[in-house]
Design a protein around this motif. Sequence first.
Motif, PDB file in Angstrom:
ATOM      1  N   LEU A  27     143.446 -72.255  81.552  1.00  0.00           N
ATOM      2  CA  LEU A  27     142.449 -72.544  82.780  1.00  0.00           C
ATOM      3  C   LEU A  27     141.866 -74.101  82.208  1.00  0.00           C
ATOM      4  N   GLU A  28     141.936 -74.690  83.274  1.00  0.00           N
ATOM      5  CA  GLU A  28     141.247 -75.974  83.043  1.00  0.00           C
ATOM      6  C   GLU A  28     140.103 -76.191  84.129  1.00  0.00           C
ATOM      7  N   LEU A  29     138.856 -76.406  83.455  1.00  0.00           N
ATOM      8  CA  LEU A  29     137.698 -76.435  84.295  1.00  0.00           C
ATOM      9  C   LEU A  29     137.358 -77.971  84.688  1.00  0.00           C
ATOM     10  N   GLU A  30     137.211 -78.212  86.076  1.00  0.00           N
ATOM     11  CA  GLU A  30     136.964 -79.669  86.403  1.00  0.00           C
ATOM     12  C   GLU A  30     135.612 -79.812  86.571  1.00  0.00           C
ATOM     13  N   ILE A  31     134.941 -80.660  86.177  1.00  0.00           N
ATOM     14  CA  ILE A  31     133.358 -81.015  86.155  1.00  0.00           C
ATOM     15  C   ILE A  31     133.221 -82.567  86.649  1.00  0.00           C
ATOM     16  N   THR A  32     132.427 -82.752  87.751  1.00  0.00           N
ATOM     17  CA  THR A  32     132.367 -84.209  88.089  1.00  0.00           C
ATOM     18  C   THR A  32     131.406 -84.902  87.241  1.00  0.00           C
ATOM     19  N   ILE A  87     126.553 -81.271  77.389  1.00  0.00           N
ATOM     20  CA  ILE A  87     127.415 -81.304  76.181  1.00  0.00           C
ATOM     21  C   ILE A  87     127.597 -79.966  75.481  1.00  0.00           C
ATOM     22  N   ALA A  88     126.446 -79.386  75.391  1.00  0.00           N
ATOM     23  CA  ALA A  88     126.240 -78.207  74.928  1.00  0.00           C
ATOM     24  C   ALA A  88     127.082 -76.928  75.620  1.00  0.00           C
ATOM     25  N   THR A  89     127.060 -77.044  76.778  1.00  0.00           N
ATOM     26  CA  THR A  89     127.846 -76.081  77.548  1.00  0.00           C
ATOM     27  C   THR A  89     129.155 -76.364  77.480  1.00  0.00           C
ATOM     28  N   MET A  90     129.586 -77.806  77.524  1.00  0.00           N
ATOM     29  CA  MET A  90     130.961 -77.978  77.347  1.00  0.00           C
ATOM     30  C   MET A  90     131.696 -77.545  75.863  1.00  0.00           C
ATOM     31  N   ARG A  91     130.865 -77.635  74.798  1.00  0.00           N
ATOM     32  CA  ARG A  91     131.170 -77.163  73.536  1.00  0.00           C
ATOM     33  C   ARG A  91     131.288 -75.538  73.577  1.00  0.00           C
ATOM     34  N   GLU A  92     130.619 -74.870  74.162  1.00  0.00           N
ATOM     35  CA  GLU A  92     130.915 -73.587  74.202  1.00  0.00           C
ATOM     36  C   GLU A  92     132.164 -72.962  75.190  1.00  0.00           C
ATOM     37  N   LEU A  93     132.284 -73.739  76.116  1.00  0.00           N
ATOM     38  CA  LEU A  93     133.678 -73.510  76.909  1.00  0.00           C
ATOM     39  C   LEU A  93     134.888 -73.816  76.062  1.00  0.00           C
ATOM     40  N   ARG A  94     134.809 -74.795  75.167  1.00  0.00           N
ATOM     41  CA  ARG A  94     135.909 -75.099  74.500  1.00  0.00           C
ATOM     42  C   ARG A  94     135.985 -74.073  73.175  1.00  0.00           C
ATOM     43  N   LYS A  95     134.819 -73.545  72.935  1.00  0.00           N
ATOM     44  CA  LYS A  95     135.067 -72.309  71.954  1.00  0.00           C
ATOM     45  C   LYS A  95     135.833 -71.057  72.513  1.00  0.00           C
ATOM     46  N   ILE A  96     135.517 -71.064  73.847  1.00  0.00           N
ATOM     47  CA  ILE A  96     136.268 -69.971  74.772  1.00  0.00           C
ATOM     48  C   ILE A  96     137.636 -70.174  74.631  1.00  0.00           C
ATOM     49  N   GLY A  97     138.172 -71.710  74.544  1.00  0.00           N
ATOM     50  CA  GLY A  97     139.450 -71.890  74.712  1.00  0.00           C
ATOM     51  C   GLY A  97     139.948 -72.621  76.015  1.00  0.00           C
ATOM     52  N   ALA A  98     138.959 -72.804  77.051  1.00  0.00           N
ATOM     53  CA  ALA A  98     139.362 -73.184  78.115  1.00  0.00           C
ATOM     54  C   ALA A  98     139.511 -74.869  77.966  1.00  0.00           C
ATOM     55  N   ARG A  99     140.238 -75.597  78.857  1.00  0.00           N
ATOM     56  CA  ARG A  99     140.347 -77.102  78.785  1.00  0.00           C
ATOM     57  C   ARG A  99     139.138 -77.497  79.971  1.00  0.00           C
ATOM     58  N   LEU A 100     138.735 -78.708  79.713  1.00  0.00           N
ATOM     59  CA  LEU A 100     137.982 -79.430  80.386  1.00  0.00           C
ATOM     60  C   LEU A 100     138.412 -80.820  80.890  1.00  0.00           C
ATOM     61  N   ALA A 101     138.109 -81.059  82.034  1.00  0.00           N
ATOM     62  CA  ALA A 101     138.321 -82.350  82.730  1.00  0.00           C
ATOM     63  C   ALA A 101     137.297 -83.052  83.391  1.00  0.00           C
ATOM     64  N   ILE A 102     137.074 -84.320  83.363  1.00  0.00           N
ATOM     65  CA  ILE A 102     136.146 -84.846  83.972  1.00  0.00           C
ATOM     66  C   ILE A 102     136.694 -85.433  85.310  1.00  0.00           C
ATOM     67  N   ARG A 110     131.387 -88.374  73.334  1.00  0.00           N
ATOM     68  CA  ARG A 110     130.632 -87.120  73.000  1.00  0.00           C
ATOM     69  C   ARG A 110     130.996 -86.027  73.780  1.00  0.00           C
ATOM     70  N   PHE A 111     131.625 -86.122  74.870  1.00  0.00           N
ATOM     71  CA  PHE A 111     132.104 -85.125  75.658  1.00  0.00           C
ATOM     72  C   PHE A 111     133.442 -84.453  75.228  1.00  0.00           C
ATOM     73  N   PRO A 112     133.397 -83.104  74.816  1.00  0.00           N
ATOM     74  CA  PRO A 112     134.683 -82.363  74.439  1.00  0.00           C
ATOM     75  C   PRO A 112     135.665 -81.956  75.590  1.00  0.00           C
ATOM     76  N   VAL A 113     136.152 -83.062  76.181  1.00  0.00           N
ATOM     77  CA  VAL A 113     136.916 -82.986  77.254  1.00  0.00           C
ATOM     78  C   VAL A 113     138.437 -83.318  76.628  1.00  0.00           C
ATOM     79  N   GLN A 114     139.431 -82.623  77.550  1.00  0.00           N
ATOM     80  CA  GLN A 114     140.837 -82.968  77.358  1.00  0.00           C
ATOM     81  C   GLN A 114     141.483 -84.130  78.395  1.00  0.00           C
ATOM     82  N   ALA A 115     140.974 -84.368  79.697  1.00  0.00           N
ATOM     83  CA  ALA A 115     141.371 -85.031  80.567  1.00  0.00           C
ATOM     84  C   ALA A 115     140.586 -85.760  81.685  1.00  0.00           C
ATOM     85  N   LEU A 116     140.794 -86.914  82.080  1.00  0.00           N
ATOM     86  CA  LEU A 116     140.456 -87.664  83.092  1.00  0.00           C
ATOM     87  C   LEU A 116     141.212 -87.492  84.466  1.00  0.00           C
ATOM     88  N   LYS A 117     140.278 -87.533  85.417  1.00  0.00           N
ATOM     89  CA  LYS A 117     141.008 -87.745  86.790  1.00  0.00           C
ATOM     90  C   LYS A 117     140.529 -88.830  87.415  1.00  0.00           C
TER      91      LYS A 117
END
Length: 720
Positions: free
Chosen positions: A595-600, A612-627, A642-649
């Motif tokens: 699951l990859e969650l895309e955030i603007t 940042i706190a929310t993104m860290r909690e999502l990473r603990k769940i195991g989901a991927r994050l993309a800006i 500082r953003f714990p993300v894995q991808a840029l779009k």
Amino acid sequence: MDKSALMMDGPAHEASVGDTPQRVLIIEIDDCQHRWLDALLRQGFGAKCMMHWIRTVDDDKAKFTANAYDLAIVMDGGTGERGLESIRQVRTIDTKLPIILVSHAPSRVIADETIDCIDFDELTPPLLKAVSLYLRERQRADRELETNHDLSEGLASTQRKLAAARHDTPGVERLIRRLAENNPLGSWYQAADGRTKFLNSKAAEILEIPQDPDRMPYIFEALVAPAERNRLADIQTAWRNGESRQFECRMIGPRSGREKLLLVSGTPISSPGERDGGVLISFLDNSEREQSAATIERLSHHDTLTGLPNRDLFQDRLKQAMAFAERGRKHNALLVLDLDRFKDINDTWGHRAGDQLLQMVATRLMQCTRQMDTVARLGGNEFAIVCTELDHGDLVQHVAERVIDAMARPFEIDGKTINTSSTIGIALFPFDTDDADQLIKFADLALSQAKLAGRNHYQFFDVGMDEAVRRRKGLEVDLRRAIETEAFTLFYQPQLRLGDGVVYGAEALVRWNHPERGMVSPADFIPLAESTGLIRELGHWVLRTACKQASAWAKAGHPDIRMAVNLSAVEFMSDNLLGNVRAALEESGLPPQQLELEITESAVMEDMEKAIATMRELRKIGARLAIDDFGTGFSSLSYLKRFPVQALKIDRSFVQEILLSSEDAAIASAVISLGKSLNLEVIAEGVEEAEQADHLRQAGCPFAQGYFFGRPVPADEFFA
């Protein structure tokens, strides 16, 4: 955050003043955090406040009678409709009880002046203290009016007895003196020849003069305001002719210099057969009652926090301005403005800072307008300006620009720098309408359009807005129904590796096929869902459905697909996000890393630390994050680290012009290089041509999606 003075029409309920606790009925329709609310009310009304909590009026019918309470507060956790039903029940028992309706969406269309509607965010100790003060002032004023009435009746009775005593008692003057000295009213006995027979100490105290009977006639006439001396002369003539008269007059206290309002009553004292036997004159100082009435008048028509006119006085001023403009063939402008993201300021810095900000905003608005204009606070963070006697439209435009600039300047509060902005809607009289209510409506419509266009600017009303709003309201009703019935479909657009063309993921895109409107564009219903808060329910459905589909594909033997789901700013900042993500993954059985969650970028920047706190909690769940839409926001590289993300779009706006604009090509290359240096995947959106794909491949972009590779399709066509 304070509210305009709460106007509770009708006579105030009888209640003791001073230390006597006020009696407050709380009708709590929903569970509104009882302990928090109890503490809040006691801060506002005092620790001794007598509060009675019920769920419905039926719960309290045995005890609930007229005058049983001084105030009712109806707590409706919804939009206020159920609260109105409770208010109707209250009105069947007590028609004069002041009522406040508190809800999450207080309606402006409640046509009942005995009800004040506020938002839960506006229920603060300063507001409740203002309400308490208002009730006590009104109760005291009513008591004084009753007292004055009783004193007037007592005065008339005493004077009748004195007149009778003069007929029957030889030592009448001595009797009158003794009675007058014990009288709580000022008393002056003037003989038929104009001489003063006596003047009691209370009269000397009220008039602020020595107890000098000989000079009394001249002193009293000199103390009375010049404009009222002719009336006094007429009254004195009536007294000499045997007529009882009572009147009010103003005087200036010679010692205090304070203006006083006196109630003066004169009763002729005549023996049988006498035409002129003197007059007994009594004085009552009504100044405190007048001051209390003035205080109540101000509280009823001015905002207690900022001192600006409230909604009631604003509407009266607007109607007056329109009438004057019509006679003088001028025109007026109504500006309605909101402070942008005021709730975030309250949540971040606290309500005390929010109150101070509102006070400073009021001061700046006054500085932006002329003395003849009206600046009002309508409630919450909403203000209005009535610009009068305009010869041309340039002036209102100038005022709007000054307000925008003034609100954009930083506010220094308790050592903190708070930044905000304002959005303004403008309607013109008589060009847009000659009706005050319509003018307010049109200014509100222009404000709504300005907010949709991005905030921090002003918008004039346009005739097309009314129709657009009606269409929007109709679409909103349909959208709510569609969410309730889950009448949406998800389409999936493939994401692939540019190196070998292998599809590795899919982006879930919601579609709405309306039974009458046909396929509704996401550009129409997604912003509507965000502005109405419906995006929370819609986004939750999209998340659950997308996770289930990715899991279903895997169970059907298809290759594992990384499912990309967009999160709006409203969803991302919601306290329910983490729970919704966990529930969707558990319900579907989808591995979190798929699951990859895309955030603007703009959503992240609204509240950096919380994001940042929310993104860290999502990473603990195991989901991927993309800006998502990277490059269109305002984030800096220091924050990006500082953003714990894995991808840029890369935003599609850069990709579409990548072959024609050297600047867009440079931006795309910079994002690709940035991704490599930070060990982030980079995905190019909106690739529609082979040449664009080749350019991105040569620039080192590893992933892409767009119509060139595949359009969004239903789930059963994705692997076809």
